[in-house]
Design an enzyme around this catalytic site. Structure first.
Site, PDB file in Angstrom:
ATOM      1  N   LYS A  15      12.271  28.091  -6.967  1.00 20.32           N
ATOM      2  CA  LYS A  15      13.448  27.458  -6.130  1.00 20.32           C
ATOM      3  C   LYS A  15      12.884  27.645  -4.678  1.00 20.32           C
ATOM      4  O   LYS A  15      13.408  28.305  -3.828  1.00 20.32           O
ATOM      5  CB  LYS A  15      14.648  28.577  -6.258  1.00 20.32           C
ATOM      6  CG  LYS A  15      15.912  28.026  -5.642  1.00 20.32           C
ATOM      7  CD  LYS A  15      16.592  26.952  -6.172  1.00 20.32           C
ATOM      8  CE  LYS A  15      17.874  26.370  -5.407  1.00 20.32           C
ATOM      9  NZ  LYS A  15      18.196  25.225  -5.637  1.00 20.32           N
TER      10      LYS A  15
ATOM     11  N   ASP B 190      17.797  31.937 -22.590  1.00 23.69           N
ATOM     12  CA  ASP B 190      19.092  31.849 -23.583  1.00 23.69           C
ATOM     13  C   ASP B 190      19.840  30.503 -23.559  1.00 23.69           C
ATOM     14  O   ASP B 190      19.885  30.008 -24.739  1.00 23.69           O
ATOM     15  CB  ASP B 190      19.745  32.887 -22.886  1.00 23.69           C
ATOM     16  CG  ASP B 190      19.905  34.168 -23.313  1.00 23.69           C
ATOM     17  OD1 ASP B 190      19.075  34.554 -24.060  1.00 23.69           O
ATOM     18  OD2 ASP B 190      20.776  34.839 -23.330  1.00 23.69           O
TER      19      ASP B 190
ATOM     20  N   TYR C 122      15.049  41.916 -10.555  1.00 21.58           N
ATOM     21  CA  TYR C 122      15.547  43.087 -11.593  1.00 21.58           C
ATOM     22  C   TYR C 122      14.957  44.367 -11.345  1.00 21.58           C
ATOM     23  O   TYR C 122      15.612  45.375 -11.563  1.00 21.58           O
ATOM     24  CB  TYR C 122      15.413  42.843 -12.937  1.00 21.58           C
ATOM     25  CG  TYR C 122      15.961  41.394 -13.551  1.00 21.58           C
ATOM     26  CD1 TYR C 122      17.136  40.933 -12.985  1.00 21.58           C
ATOM     27  CD2 TYR C 122      15.925  40.909 -14.734  1.00 21.58           C
ATOM     28  CE1 TYR C 122      17.499  39.941 -13.160  1.00 21.58           C
ATOM     29  CE2 TYR C 122      16.618  39.828 -15.388  1.00 21.58           C
ATOM     30  CZ  TYR C 122      17.469  39.334 -14.474  1.00 21.58           C
ATOM     31  OH  TYR C 122      18.202  38.140 -15.046  1.00 21.58           O
TER      32      TYR C 122
ATOM     33  N   ASP D 289      17.520  24.765 -10.782  1.00 24.19           N
ATOM     34  CA  ASP D 289      18.724  24.046 -11.086  1.00 24.19           C
ATOM     35  C   ASP D 289      18.538  22.844 -11.782  1.00 24.19           C
ATOM     36  O   ASP D 289      19.322  22.674 -12.776  1.00 24.19           O
ATOM     37  CB  ASP D 289      19.571  23.929  -9.798  1.00 24.19           C
ATOM     38  CG  ASP D 289      18.778  23.319  -8.480  1.00 24.19           C
ATOM     39  OD1 ASP D 289      17.401  23.479  -8.755  1.00 24.19           O
ATOM     40  OD2 ASP D 289      19.235  22.898  -7.750  1.00 24.19           O
TER      41      ASP D 289
END
Ligand code: NAD
Length: 353
Positions: free
Chosen positions: A187, A247, A136, A219
């Site tokens: 990951k 979330d 970000y 994942d």
């Protein structure tokens, strides 16, 4: 004497924060409260979503109790004047790099989840998300035109060792205050940035022999959160993975009005707020659920003010009012007692004894 900056904000913010403040005051601890406008209220008072005086108060305080900001009436303002800028600026001005988002399912509310009640009943997990780094914020970024004329979008995932270490430290310490199990999510099989993440977190485990550390690919974690979420105690991860997983985890509980959060700096000073927004659709009606804000105040007691016992008391009081059947409209079901914002605050204060 601990100084608590109270920033109620907009919409339902003042209604729910007033109840959390009552709960804190009831504990009989040496707290000093000072209130200041933020968000749209800041724009109205000083033409700035984060007025100088409000920022100064937040900087000087030991902890910040925040309601919510935003209202449709400010939507036409230039971006820098929008209420939501206040929270972004507070995070960067105060160096709040660690976002703590618990997802807890009270047995009485297990039916509100979209998952089967037995999968979520008793769920109590905490996601620790890094808030100021990762893809970000990484450079280079942008949309560029290649020599052949085709456009290309670019973002850069990057983390320095120090950034990883400080968020992992928050997570290890949070695990110590809870079930002493920490799962680091990465990951590492595909992304070097998260390979480094895994190495740094693993190396820190020797400093926390009392915390059991495990690793999981993001994942798989997304899948495990809906398959068997009760396997987790604390999850620590980077900004992007944490954005998505927190979330997902919050929705396991099915009730946005119940979820607190904390954003901490390197010295455990924090800003505490419900994860929901200012709910302008129900503002001023006295029906908002104040429990997410009251539970945010409990997190403040635990993480910034060192008042673990008081935090437990507040959380037990919330559990008790739910067990007694008190429900605001958002969590109301047949056979329970429907109450408004103030009555719910009354019930929690009464449960504190
Ligand atoms: P919201 O979270 O405010 O509301 C979503 C829905 O949930 C609404 O129907 C609302 O009535 C309900 N709801 C939310 N909190 C509730 C509570 N405590 N009790 C009962 N019901 C509750 O999200 P939104 O409608 O998308 O956004 C409204 C405003 O809030 C916007 O201006 C947005 O930018 C802002 N916002 C602010 C924050 C923040 O201050 N950190 C976070 C999210 C959204």
């Amino acid at each position: 004497m601990s100084k608590i900056a109270v920033l109620p904000g907009d919409g339902i913010g003042p209604e729910i924060v007033a109840q959390a403040r009552r709960v804190l005051a009831r504990l009989g601890l040496p707290f000093e409260f000072e209130e200041a406008p933020v968000g749209g209220a800041g724009v109205d008072a000083a033409d700035d979503p984060l007025p100088e005086q409000t920022l100064g108060l937040a900087q000087a305080a030991d902890a910040i109790l925040f309601g919510a900001v935003g209202d449709w009436k400010y939507d036409s303002l230039p971006r820098a004047k929008r209420p939501e800028q206040a929270i972004l600026r507070l995070r960067s001005e105060l160096g709040l790099f660690a976002n703590l988002r618990p997802a807890r399912v009270y047995a009485e509310l297990a039916g509100a989840s979209s998952l089967k009640a037995d999968v979520v009943a008793g769920l109590d997990l905490l996601i620790v998300r890094e808030l100021t780094g990762d893809i970000y914020f990484g450079e280079p970024r942008g949309i560029a035109t290649r020599p052949d004329g085709e456009r290309e979008g670019i973002n850069t995932m990057r983390y320095r060792e120090g950034e990883i270490r400080r968020i992992a430290q928050v997570a290890f310490q949070a695990a110590r205050l809870r079930g002493r199990r920490l799962c680091s999510v990465d990951k590492a099989n595909v992304l070097e940035t998260t390979e480094l993440w895994k190495q740094v977190v693993s190396a820190m485990a020797t400093d926390y022999p009392d915390v059991e550390l495990s690793h999981m690919y993001v994942d798989n974690c997304a899948m495990q959160l809906v398959r068997a979420p009760k396997q987790f105690d604390v999850i620590v991860t980077g900004n992007m993975f944490g954005d998505i997983l927190s979330d997902e985890a919050s929705m396991l509980t099915g009730s946005i009005g119940m979820l607190p959060s904390a954003s901490l700096d390197a010295r455990n000073k924090g800003l505490y707020e419900p994860i929901h927004g200012s709910a302008p659709d129900i503002a001023g009606q006295g029906i908002a659920n104040p429990l997410a804000t009251i539970l945010s105040a409990a997190m403040m007691l635990r993480y910034s003010l060192g008042q673990t016992e008081a935090a437990d008391r507040v959380e037990r009081a919330v559990q008790q009012v739910l067990a007694q059947g008190y429900r605001t409209a958002d969590i109301h079901t047949a056979g329970t007692k429907k109450v408004g914002t103030v009555e719910m605050g009354d019930a929690v204060v009464a449960a504190l004894g």
